[in-house]
Design a protein around this motif. Structure first.
Motif, PDB file in Angstrom:
ATOM      1  N   ILE A 144       4.152   2.494  -4.591  1.00  0.00           N
ATOM      2  CA  ILE A 144       3.724   1.258  -5.256  1.00  0.00           C
ATOM      3  C   ILE A 144       2.477   0.686  -4.575  1.00  0.00           C
ATOM      4  O   ILE A 144       2.397   0.654  -3.349  1.00  0.00           O
ATOM      5  N   ASN A 145       1.549   0.225  -5.377  1.00  0.00           N
ATOM      6  CA  ASN A 145       0.395  -0.512  -4.856  1.00  0.00           C
ATOM      7  C   ASN A 145       0.311  -1.856  -5.567  1.00  0.00           C
ATOM      8  O   ASN A 145       0.279  -1.894  -6.790  1.00  0.00           O
ATOM      9  N   VAL A 146       0.299  -2.936  -4.816  1.00  0.00           N
ATOM     10  CA  VAL A 146       0.063  -4.250  -5.411  1.00  0.00           C
ATOM     11  C   VAL A 146      -0.852  -5.013  -4.465  1.00  0.00           C
ATOM     12  O   VAL A 146      -0.730  -4.888  -3.250  1.00  0.00           O
ATOM     13  N   ASN A 147      -1.733  -5.790  -5.033  1.00  0.00           N
ATOM     14  CA  ASN A 147      -2.611  -6.600  -4.209  1.00  0.00           C
ATOM     15  C   ASN A 147      -2.599  -8.024  -4.748  1.00  0.00           C
ATOM     16  O   ASN A 147      -3.043  -8.272  -5.859  1.00  0.00           O
ATOM     17  N   LEU A 148      -2.038  -8.941  -3.965  1.00  0.00           N
ATOM     18  CA  LEU A 148      -2.025 -10.340  -4.384  1.00  0.00           C
ATOM     19  C   LEU A 148      -3.226 -11.044  -3.774  1.00  0.00           C
ATOM     20  O   LEU A 148      -3.356 -11.089  -2.554  1.00  0.00           O
ATOM     21  N   ASN A 158       0.818  -1.187   0.000  1.00  0.00           N
ATOM     22  CA  ASN A 158       0.000   0.000   0.000  1.00  0.00           C
ATOM     23  C   ASN A 158       0.865   1.255   0.000  1.00  0.00           C
ATOM     24  O   ASN A 158       1.488   1.578   0.998  1.00  0.00           O
ATOM     25  N   GLN A 159       0.924   1.939  -1.135  1.00  0.00           N
ATOM     26  CA  GLN A 159       1.627   3.230  -1.216  1.00  0.00           C
ATOM     27  C   GLN A 159       3.068   3.133  -0.699  1.00  0.00           C
ATOM     28  O   GLN A 159       3.532   4.014   0.019  1.00  0.00           O
ATOM     29  N   VAL A 160       3.761   2.050  -1.059  1.00  0.00           N
ATOM     30  CA  VAL A 160       5.106   1.850  -0.527  1.00  0.00           C
ATOM     31  C   VAL A 160       6.140   2.636  -1.342  1.00  0.00           C
ATOM     32  O   VAL A 160       6.158   2.575  -2.565  1.00  0.00           O
ATOM     33  N   SER A 161       6.981   3.381  -0.632  1.00  0.00           N
ATOM     34  CA  SER A 161       8.089   4.098  -1.261  1.00  0.00           C
ATOM     35  C   SER A 161       9.387   3.742  -0.570  1.00  0.00           C
ATOM     36  O   SER A 161       9.399   3.444   0.620  1.00  0.00           O
ATOM     37  N   LYS A 162      10.473   3.792  -1.357  1.00  0.00           N
ATOM     38  CA  LYS A 162      11.789   3.540  -0.782  1.00  0.00           C
ATOM     39  C   LYS A 162      12.805   4.433  -1.468  1.00  0.00           C
ATOM     40  O   LYS A 162      12.855   4.504  -2.695  1.00  0.00           O
TER      41      LYS A 162
END
Lengths: 264, 307
Positions: free
Chosen positions: A25-29, A5-9
């Motif tokens: 980044i948004n990904v949903n597995l 959910n809304q991950v930044s690095k």
């Protein structure tokens, strides 16, 4: 199942080498998803894997498993849910320990490691049966040191160890890239059958475009720290490598540059 | 001559405990732990102070063991939680332990245990010592084959892997270093009792003696697996003491030359395998290249004939 959910690095913050590795980044597995992940060099694929497994912590955003936020947990605590196979065949096994000892360590995943004997007759029988499924004769070499195995054998063992306790999420980090074509094919076949039988939710990074299309039910493409394409099962079935590369060039505005890329 | 060899064997059994400790850190955890030089004297000091004050020598030895565990835990914490380089955390702890040991020994650099009972007073060392070492070996091998012990071994073998399988490698390192220094301190306690005194400097060079024992043992008796290796370490410690006893009888060698002899043994043992391996590798590569290219050119010639 797994939600990013809304991950930044950000790498090297405050230095001339500062670089956004992941940008919101948004990904949903969903349970049972088998996603193949492709992208250029430095697109952020490995960073994403490291953030999911807990090797790195995100600078912003959350990683959730089954609705629980796990972003703050260290890698060793997340291993209860997450199995991982690395690219380097040497990375997933302990070379100076025997095959059965390596399996015993994988079997203890997610459990408290106490003062019980790690190998008992009943466990050994189970190890042998699991090894038989790999079909490469390791079941007869339970007491051989893993360092004596070939790269392909070690990677097959790593795959078995990563999936031994049926983790919620399986991360495959270009796990066939360091092998010769025949061995890579063997590991790919094993991966397919294990993922299918155990119904594992899987995220697989690959450089092999053909493999990315053939395997799994979803294909995600990354570029410059962002997800630029998410292809579902329906469309994936009719997709060709040329289309995939064309799509990449159209969206990102440059050609897919991956020095290890395999087209077929 | 015979009596000095027998004395050396007896001493070897005691030093074997220390060598097993060094084996845990150096070989299993792949962590060169210099705490050993301090914790050996910690064990000796605790035992000497307690026994000369009338405590039960067995109890004193157990407290010494616990003291070593505490010292090792500090080194482990410095290294894992403080993220200090492994060698440096050991050195820091070694220096700190000098002052702590002085405190334990109440400011006296040497404490004698005269006319008091020690664990050696009413036993036959030739029966008790071997049995004791066998029990230690059994316990250690049992531990190293438990789930926790496997995680500990994997920490030194492939820490990234064992973390991905759910073990906290900080914890396993701390456990390993603690246990190792517990054994070292116990050795210090027993050696102090055997020789009748503890000295603030008794630990100097202990790490190298431990390494020498491990390396000699492995070189002579092999180290196919953990059981094999631990037995080899015990035998290595005994062989080392015998070598020392014999060296002391050489007329032109001084007792103070022992340290350089020990250092040379370790240096040779560390350099020799690397050099011989690279020579072997080169030879093998040459031979295989000759064989393979030979086959290829033969194959090519065959092809030409057919064409």
């Amino acid at each position: 199942m797994l939600e990013i959910n809304q991950v930044s690095k950000l790498f090297n913050p405050g230095t001339p080498d500062e670089k956004i590795a992941l940008n919101h980044i948004n990904v949903n597995l969903r349970p049972g998803d088998f996603i193949t992940l492709i992208g250029s060099n430095g697109a952020g694929k490995s960073t994403l894997m490291n953030i999911i497994s807990g090797v790195m912590k995100p600078d912003a955003g959350d990683v959730m498993i089954d609705g629980k936020i796990i972003s703050h947990l260290p890698e060793y605590q997340r291993s209860r849910w997450i199995g991982r196979v690395f690219q380097d065949p040497m990375a997933g096994t302990a070379p100076h320990m025997t095959i059965e000892e390596n399996l015993a360590m994988a079997f203890a995943r997610g459990k408290r490691r106490g003062l019980k004997m790690s190998i008992k007759a009943s466990r050994r029988q189970m190890f042998r049966e699991s090894l038989e499924r790999l079909g490469i004769g390791l079941e007869n070499r339970l007491r051989a040191k893993v360092g004596l195995l070939s790269g392909g054998e070690r990677q097959a063992l790593s795959l078995l160890m990563a999936t031994f306790t049926q983790p919620d999420i399986l991360l495959l980090d270009e796990h066939t890239a360091a092998l010769d074509p025949a061995r890579a094919e063997l590991i790919t076949r094993l991966t397919e059958s294990i993922v299918r039988e155990m119904k594992l939710t899987t995220l697989m990074v690959t450089h092999n475009m053909e493999q990315a299309i053939r395997l799994g039910n979803r294909l995600i493409m990354m570029d410059k720290g962002q997800i630029i394409l998410d292809i579902d099962e329906q469309r994936k079935k009719s997709l060709t490598v040329e289309e995939l590369l064309g799509e990449f060039a159209r969206i990102s505005g440059h050609k897919l540059s991956d020095d290890r890329m395999v087209l077929a | 001559m015979l009596s000095s060899v027998l004395g050396a064997i007896e001493l070897g059994f005691l030093y074997a405990l220390m060598a097993l400790g060094v084996y845990i850190t150096f070989r299993i955890l792949d962590f060169p732990d210099l705490t050993v030089d301090g914790s050996f004297a910690t064990g000796g000091g605790i035992a000497a102070v307690m026994i000369s004050n009338g405590y039960n020598p067995l109890l004193a030895s157990i407290v010494a063991f616990a003291g070593g565990i505490a010292a090792g835990a500090c080194t482990g914490l410095l290294h894992t939680k403080g993220k200090i380089n492994g060698l440096l955390s050991g050195i820091l702890m070694m220096i700190a332990l000098y002052s702590i040991n002085m405190r334990i020994m109440r400011g006296k650099p040497n404490i004698a245990m005269i006319s008091v009972d020690t664990v050696f007073t009413s036993i036959n060392p030739w029966i008790v010592l071997p049995i004791f070492i066998i029990i230690v070996l059994l316990l250690m091998n049992w531990f190293l084959h438990t789930d926790l012990g496997l995680a500990l071994r994997a920490t030194g073998d492939n820490d990234r892997m064992i973390r991905s399988l759910g073990a906290n490698t900080d914890t396993t390192k701390i456990i390993g270093i603690s246990l190792a220094n517990g054994l070292v301190a116990l050795a210090g306690a027993l050696i102090a009792q055997q020789s009748g005194f503890a000295d603030i400097n008794m630990g100097i060079g202990m790490i190298v003696i431990g390494l020498a024992s491990v390396i000699i043992g492995e070189a002579i008796f092999g180290a196919r697996n953990v059981i094999h290796a631990t037995i080899a370490v015990v035998l290595g410690a005994i062989v080392y003491r015998i070598v020392v006893a014999l060296a002391l009888r050489v007329p032109w060698l001084d007792a103070s030359d022992l340290k350089i002899i020990t250092a040379v043994i370790v240096i040779v043992a560390l350099v020799f395998p690397t050099v011989s391996r690279s020579i072997k590798q080169k030879k093998l590569a040459k031979k295989r290249t000759a064989e393979l290219t030979g086959v290829l050119s033969k194959g090519a010639a065959g092809g030409d004939l057919h064409a």
